[in-house]
Each structure stands twice: as structure tokens, then as C-alpha cells.
Design a protein around this motif. Structure first.
Motif, PDB file in Angstrom:
ATOM      1  N   PHE A  42       0.788  -1.192  -0.110  1.00  0.00           N
ATOM      2  CA  PHE A  42       0.286  -0.148  -0.159  1.00  0.00           C
ATOM      3  C   PHE A  42       0.944   1.187   0.053  1.00  0.00           C
ATOM      4  O   PHE A  42       2.242   1.283   0.267  1.00  0.00           O
ATOM      5  CB  PHE A  42      -1.016  -0.043   1.339  1.00  0.00           C
ATOM      6  CG  PHE A  42      -1.771  -1.271   1.417  1.00  0.00           C
ATOM      7  CD1 PHE A  42      -2.579  -1.561   0.156  1.00  0.00           C
ATOM      8  CD2 PHE A  42      -1.667  -2.080   2.373  1.00  0.00           C
ATOM      9  CE1 PHE A  42      -3.362  -2.626   0.432  1.00  0.00           C
ATOM     10  CE2 PHE A  42      -2.581  -3.091   2.568  1.00  0.00           C
ATOM     11  CZ  PHE A  42      -3.413  -3.567   1.296  1.00  0.00           C
ATOM     12  N   PRO A  43       0.319   2.387  -0.371  1.00  0.00           N
ATOM     13  CA  PRO A  43       1.025   3.729  -0.357  1.00  0.00           C
ATOM     14  C   PRO A  43       1.751   3.991   1.278  1.00  0.00           C
ATOM     15  O   PRO A  43       1.143   3.788   2.257  1.00  0.00           O
ATOM     16  CB  PRO A  43      -0.010   4.701  -0.580  1.00  0.00           C
ATOM     17  CG  PRO A  43      -1.096   3.956  -1.396  1.00  0.00           C
ATOM     18  CD  PRO A  43      -1.090   2.472  -0.758  1.00  0.00           C
ATOM     19  N   LEU A  44       3.093   4.226   1.132  1.00  0.00           N
ATOM     20  CA  LEU A  44       3.961   4.168   2.256  1.00  0.00           C
ATOM     21  C   LEU A  44       3.226   5.125   3.359  1.00  0.00           C
ATOM     22  O   LEU A  44       3.220   4.762   4.569  1.00  0.00           O
ATOM     23  CB  LEU A  44       5.186   4.744   2.136  1.00  0.00           C
ATOM     24  CG  LEU A  44       6.307   3.805   1.379  1.00  0.00           C
ATOM     25  CD1 LEU A  44       7.663   4.147   1.151  1.00  0.00           C
ATOM     26  CD2 LEU A  44       6.293   2.350   2.189  1.00  0.00           C
ATOM     27  N   VAL A  45       2.954   6.265   3.143  1.00  0.00           N
ATOM     28  CA  VAL A  45       2.379   7.503   3.932  1.00  0.00           C
ATOM     29  C   VAL A  45       1.235   6.872   4.677  1.00  0.00           C
ATOM     30  O   VAL A  45       1.120   6.859   6.017  1.00  0.00           O
ATOM     31  CB  VAL A  45       2.444   8.723   3.184  1.00  0.00           C
ATOM     32  CG1 VAL A  45       1.647   9.688   4.362  1.00  0.00           C
ATOM     33  CG2 VAL A  45       3.803   9.162   2.837  1.00  0.00           C
ATOM     34  N   SER A  46       0.102   6.536   3.910  1.00  0.00           N
ATOM     35  CA  SER A  46      -1.101   6.114   4.472  1.00  0.00           C
ATOM     36  C   SER A  46      -1.219   4.792   5.083  1.00  0.00           C
ATOM     37  O   SER A  46      -1.656   4.933   6.147  1.00  0.00           O
ATOM     38  CB  SER A  46      -2.190   6.104   3.183  1.00  0.00           C
ATOM     39  OG  SER A  46      -1.908   5.033   2.295  1.00  0.00           O
ATOM     40  N   PHE A  47      -0.126   3.768   4.617  1.00  0.00           N
ATOM     41  CA  PHE A  47      -0.284   2.530   5.408  1.00  0.00           C
ATOM     42  C   PHE A  47       0.479   2.642   6.642  1.00  0.00           C
ATOM     43  O   PHE A  47       0.116   2.283   7.732  1.00  0.00           O
ATOM     44  CB  PHE A  47       0.528   1.764   4.690  1.00  0.00           C
ATOM     45  CG  PHE A  47       0.682   0.326   5.243  1.00  0.00           C
ATOM     46  CD1 PHE A  47      -0.225  -0.702   5.533  1.00  0.00           C
ATOM     47  CD2 PHE A  47       1.999  -0.009   5.792  1.00  0.00           C
ATOM     48  CE1 PHE A  47      -0.312  -1.776   6.223  1.00  0.00           C
ATOM     49  CE2 PHE A  47       2.129  -1.378   6.334  1.00  0.00           C
ATOM     50  CZ  PHE A  47       1.053  -2.175   6.474  1.00  0.00           C
TER      51      PHE A  47
END
Length: 645
Positions: A42-47
Motif C-alpha cells: 500500500f502507499p507508504l504514507v497512508s499505510f
């Protein structure tokens, strides 16, 4: 049902649901592609923000459950609740600002600085409640040093900096440093699936079978249950990777039986603590620190497994030797009967497939070139249907779900310790302490590798007191390994040295968490048990020095020396003789009681064998043979008189 019991039941259910979500969410992020289908990454920041938030909520509910159970006071529950909401806000702020950083520059103000401090305080509070004060205190010192380092005297002084930007970026708002930085990333991608796999392996019901089989195999030895404790802990350790968890899992059965055989309570607890601690160096799973080490060094995890194989076997061989000579000293004889342990049946041996097939899958896939996370998830997928071999699982398949929940809850707690360690690493990186330490160490030791290793070992033991292996390893590795590498040690060898000592800190007084857990079962003294454990498990501190000076013992070329079969076999012979010399010296008994001068001479011979250099080898092996013949001369004379009669 009373209202308090109802509340406890509801909170327990919420924790179980959150833990299961953590398990599924984390696995989905690292699940390998199946054809064209793939869920993560998943996208690093949101995950990272959402996953950390889930773990925080789970830990906060666990704190509230402790209050309902009467294990914590109302202030702990209240502070946990307040910090939970505060940290959720911090996670949202991290997501917003990190997204802005991807699009352009961002100037940090005091607002972001205080949000980062709040997130750090919350993580350190939960870390303190779960893991104790040492690792949390290190985090507090790290924050204070980052904020005030420019005002410290002498070499401890750091360059002038903007406090707002330094704290905000190094505590929270970065994908490289801070609570949600690179260490967080390594742990959630590499360590997490192994934690879940370990929880499931423990839950499929093979643990009791391993204990029964170990007792059956060791029934004809004088050490009996003590040897069984070592064997079962070695097998169990490949699954759990946790020293305390290993003690609790096997010690409740083994320790009382070791005492009944005639060993002292302190020795019984020491054997279990030492054997359980070794589970963290027993491949293929080992502990979380080994997985992180592979990423730090930049080698394949299979390389770490091969490198640690001989040292781990040597360590468990040393435990067997210590028990053999202690049995002789106490004149304990073999006894086939073990009260309370049933003879293993066919189902017990069948249950071993639940352990060894997943481990074989991991090794095979690592050899094939798959990543550790991919190998562990594949083994996890195979284990779920394979667990139906056990009739207990067929009757209650919900046990598998409970095991997955346990894994998620365990990782949520571990992540609080990782957050504290990340703060320490960020503080060291931002202030340049590792570079200063390397320069200072190089000037003090005058290129002495031995002194450098001793200092690193001392730091690792001190930092490891009461601290999980992973935080102790990561902290010392960040500080000491650059200096060790400057003195000629290969990165893998240096990291393996720190890793072994960090593992051994679990049995080192005055704060030896594995020994204390064993003492609570054996009813021995905590300090006495830890002292005995340090003696029984002494090789976990000696073996690292051995492969530091003889890197070929690690077998792999990444150790810094090319492999040579003849030299490697000679190293194994030296190590074996050194283990026997050390075991007899520390127990003070061989075929008979040893005199003081014999004990000293054996320790000197062992040191010579562990040291590098052909001259020391020749002196050590000659002295060992002489001491052996000297000790047995009385028995030979008695035998000759008997034949003459």
C-alpha cells in the motif's frame, strides 16, 4: 453477569477484533503477487499512519483491560485513553504533512514540533507499560539530547540547529527517521509475517508434542529432564523466537521435573532460561533482530541462517555439556520415569510435521531467492490447511483465529518498543554520536579489536538489561559497529557479534528477564538464577569473540574471509575441546572433583583455543591433552590395579 465482567468481555472482544485486523492488514501489505493479483504494498504514507494508529488503539485498549483486571490503576487507564486520542491526531497530521512533503517543501513550526513530541511521549509511555523502563528511558534521553545537544559541554556538544525542525523531522515527519521511519518500515515488512507465523505455529498444538518427544528421547541420560528442557527449548525456539515466551511455554513442564531429578531450583531455572534464550539464535526463524540484521547488513536472510548455524549448535552443545558434568558432580543417575509427562504417541510425531514442513518451506524458498516475507507468508498459507492434521484443531478450528489475534496483539506491543528504538536511532543520527564514538574509541584502544569488542559487549549487556533483544541490538549496532568495522571486522561479523551479546543479555544479572521468568517458576532466587544462567550459558558470550577473531566459523564469505574446509574443521575441533574444557572448569568436575589449579589451567587452555593464531592453538591443544591425561591418571591406575588383581 455483572457490569464489570460485561465490560471486560466487551473490551477483550474489541482487542481481539483489532488484533485480527492488524494481522490481516499487515499481511495484505506484504503478500506476494499471485499471477496478476496483488493487494499490497500500500502507499507508504497512508499505510504507516493507519497501521500505527491501529496498533496504538489496540495497545490502549489492552491498558484499559489491565485496569479492569485490577493489574493497573485508573490513572494508567486514563492517561492511556488521552494519549490514544492524541496519537491518532498525530497519525493524521503525519499523513497530511508527509503528503505535502511529497509535493514540495514544508517549513516546520512549533506546532509540528509539539505534535511530534506528543507522538513520542505516547509511544514511550506505552513502551514503558509493556516493556519496562529501560528502553523508554533511552527514548526520553534521546529526545532531550536532540533538543538541547547544542548546549552540552565538550565532545557531547552538537551543532546549532532549529529545534522545531530537528524534533519534528527526526521524531515523526519523515519516512527515513523517527517513529514511522525506516526501522518501522523494515519491521512491518520483514519481521511482521514471522511474528504471525510464530504465533500460528505455537497455536497449532505441536508444542506439547515436542515436550513429550524431547523427554522420551532424553529419558536414559543422567541429566534427563534438564537435557529435555534444552532440546524442547531449541525446537520451541525455532518457532517462538522469544526468550521469555520460550521459558513460559516449556518451563512450566520442564523446571519442576529438573528439580525432582535432584538439581537445585536455581540450576533448574538457569537451564531453562539459557536454553530458551538460545531460541533467538536457532535458525531458521530466530528472533526479530536477526531479520532486521539482514536488512542492516544488506545480505540475503539465507546468509544469516547459514552464518548462525554452527554458533547456535555449538551453544546448545555447551548447554548439554554443562548438564552432563553437573549431573556427575551431584552423582545423579539416569531414571526412565518422568512423572506427569506421557509417552509420545503417533499423533505427537505426526504433529511435528506442523513445525518442520513450514520451516522446510521457508528454507527452500529462501534458497530459491524469495524474500523472507514472501517465504514466511507462503509457509503461513501452507500451515493453515496443514494444521488439520491435529485432531484438536479439527474439533476447534477457531484456535487458528485466536492464534492470528495473538500474533497481531503481540506485534502491536512490539511496535511500541520499535518506536522507542527509532527515537534513539534518530537522536544518534541527528547528533552524530556514532561518528564521535568511533573516533573516541579508535583513539582510546589504539587499534585493539579485543578492547573494541569488550566495550561493545559491555554496552550491549548494559543496554539489554530488561530490554527486548531487538532494541538492544539496534541501539548498540548504531553506536559501536562503525568503530568495529574500522578495526577490520566485516559488517556481517560485527552485526552477528552484537546480535549474540544482545541475546545473551536476557540472562545477565542484575536485570535478566528470561532468568527472572524462570525463577518465578522454579521458586529460586532471581539473582541466583541469573548468575547460574550466566554460568550455564557462558558460551553465548564466548562464541561471539571466537568468530570475531576466527570469522571462518560463520562459514559464509560475507564474514570477511574465504571458506577453507580444512581450516573450518580445525576451528570446529578447537571449539569442541574449548567447550568441554569450559564446562568442566565451571562445574568443577570431570570424572572426579577438580582442584583449583586444574580449573584455572583448563580455563587458560580454553582461552588459548578460542584465540586466533597457530601458536596459541598448539599450546592450547597440548595443554588440553596434558590436563585430560593428568586428570584421568588416577582412574587409569585404579583400572590397572583391577586388571592385575
Amino acid at each position: 453477569m455483572s457490569s464489570s465482567r460485561l465490560s471486560l468481555s466487551v473490551v477483550s472482544s474489541v482487542i481481539a477484533i483489532l488484533s485480527f485486523i492488524i494481522c490481516m492488514y499487515g499481511l495484505a501489505n506484504v503478500m506476494p503477487a499471485i499471477g496478476d493479483f496483488r493487494l499490497g504494498p500500500f502507499p507508504l504514507v497512508s499505510f504507516r499512519a493507519s497501521f500505527f494508529a491501529l496498533c496504538v488503539v489496540t495497545v490502549a485498549f489492552a491498558m484499559y483491560k489491565s485496569y479492569l483486571d485490577g493489574k493497573a490503576n485508573v490513572f494508567v487507564a486514563l492517561i492511556s485513553t488521552v494519549l490514544m486520542f492524541g496519537m491518532l491526531w498525530c497519525c493524521w497530521s503525519f499523513y497530511q504533512i508527509s503528503s505535502e512533503l511529497d509535493d514540495g517543501m514544508f517549513l516546520f513550526s512549533s506546532n509540528e514540533m509539539w505534535i511530534a513530541v506528543l507522538a513520542s511521549v505516547g509511544a514511550l509511555f506505552f513502551c514503558w507499560r509493556i516493556w519496562g523502563i529501560p528502553v523508554a528511558l533511552l527514548g526520553v534521553v534521546g529526545i532531550l539530547y536532540m533538543a538541547t545537544g547544542q548546549y552540552w559541554p565538550g565532545p557531547l556538544q552538537t551543532v546549532s540547529h532549529d529545534v522545531n525542525e530537528t524534533l519534528a523531522q527526526n521524531l515523526l515527519y519523515s519516512l527515513d527517521t523517527g517513529i514511522l521511519g525506516s526501522t518501522f518500515g523494515i519491521v512491518i515488512t520483514t519481521v511482521f509475517p514471522f511474528i504471525i507465523l510464530g504465533a500460528l505455529l505455537e497455536g497449532v498444538g505441536a508444542g506439547d508434542s515436542m515436550i513429550r518427544i524431547a523427554f522420551h528421547w532424553m529419558r536414559k541420560t543422567a541429566g534427563g529432564p534438564a537435557h529435555a528442557a534444552v532440546l524442547s527449548s531449541a525446537l520451541f525456539g525455532t518457532v517462538s523466537g522469544s526468550a521469555v515466551g520460550n521459558v513460559v511455554g516449556t518451563g512450566v513442564v520442564t523446571i519442576p521435573m529438573i528439580k525432582r531429578r535432584g538439581f537445585s531450583p536455581n540450576f533448574a531455572g538457569a537451564v531453562e532460561a539459557s536454553a530458551s534464550t538460545g531460541g533467538q539464535i536457532m535458525p531458521p526463524i530466530m528472533g526479530a533482530a536477526a531479520l532486521v540484521m539482514a536488512d542492516f547488513v544488506g545480505v540475503n536472510y539465507m546468509t544469516v541462517i547459514i552464518a548462525v548455524l554452527v554458533p547456535s549448535i555449538a551453544y546448545y552443545a555447551s548447554l548439554f555439556a554443562m548438564i552432563v558434568f553437573e549431573s556427575r558432580r551431584l552423582d545423579i543417575k539416569a531414571d526412565d520415569e518422568y512423572d506427569g509427562v506421557e509417552k509420545p504417541n503417533n499423533q505427537d510425531y505426526l504433529n511435528l510435521l506442523l513445525i518442520f514442513i513450514p520451516l522446510a518451506i521457508i528454507v527452500a524458498l529462501l534458497l530459491y531467492g524469495l524474500s523472507p516475507s514472501g517465504a514466511s507468508i507462503t509457509a503461513l498459507a501452507c500451515l493453515l490447511p496443514l494444521s488439520l492434521i491435529n485432531p484438536d484443531i479439527r474439533k476447534k478450528p477457531v484456535k487458528l483465529l485466536k492464534s492470528l489475534c495473538v500474533g497481531g496483539r503481540t506485534f502491536a506491543g512490539l511496535l511500541m518498543a520499535i518506536a522507542a528504538v527509532s527515537i534513539v536511532i534518530s537522536a544518534l543520527s541527528a547528533t552524530g554520536v556514532p561518528v564521535k564514538f568511533s573516533v573516541l574509541l579508535a583513539s582510546v584502544v589504539s587499534n585493539s579489536l579485543l578492547v573494541s569488542l569488550l566495550i561493545a559487549a559491555f554496552c550491549c549487556i548494559v543496554l539489554g538489561m530488561g530490554m527486548p533483544t531487538l532494541p538492544a541490538y539496534v541501539t548498540v549496532a548504531t553506536i559501536a559497529i562503525p568503530a568495529m568495522e574500522q578495526l577490520g571486522l566485516a559488517p556481517l561479523t560485527a552485526h552477528m557479534f552484537v546480535f549474540f551479546i544482545a541475546v545473551g543479555s536476557a540472562i545477565t544479572p542484575p536485570v535478566a528477564i528470561a532468568a527472572f521468568a524462570a525463577a518465578s517458576i522454579s521458586k529460586g532466587g532471581p539473582i541466583g538464577t541469573s548468575v547460574q544462567a550466566s554460568k550455564v550459558g557462558i558460551m553465548i558470550f564466548i562464541i561471539p569473540f571466537t568468530f570475531a577473531f576466527n570469522p571462518m566459523l560463520l562459514t559464509v564469505e560475507d564474514s570477511g574471509v574465504p571458506f577453507d574446509l580444512v581450516s573450518w574443521v580445525w576451528l570446529l575441533i578447537k571449539l569442541t575441546v574449548g567447550i568441554l574444557l569450559t564446562a568442566t572448569a565451571l562445574t568443577g568436575f570431570h570424572m572426579r572433583k577438580l582442584q583449583f589449579y586444574e580449573i584455572v589451567a583448563r580455563l587458560v587452555a580454553a582461552i588459548m583455543l578460542f584465540a586466533p593464531g597457530i601458536l596459541w592453538d598448539q599450546i592450547g591443544i597440548s595443554l588440553a591433552i596434558f590436563l585430560w591425561v593428568w586428570h584421568l591418571r588416577h582412574d587409569l591406575k585404579v583400572l590397572q590395579r583391577f586388571k592385575g588383581a
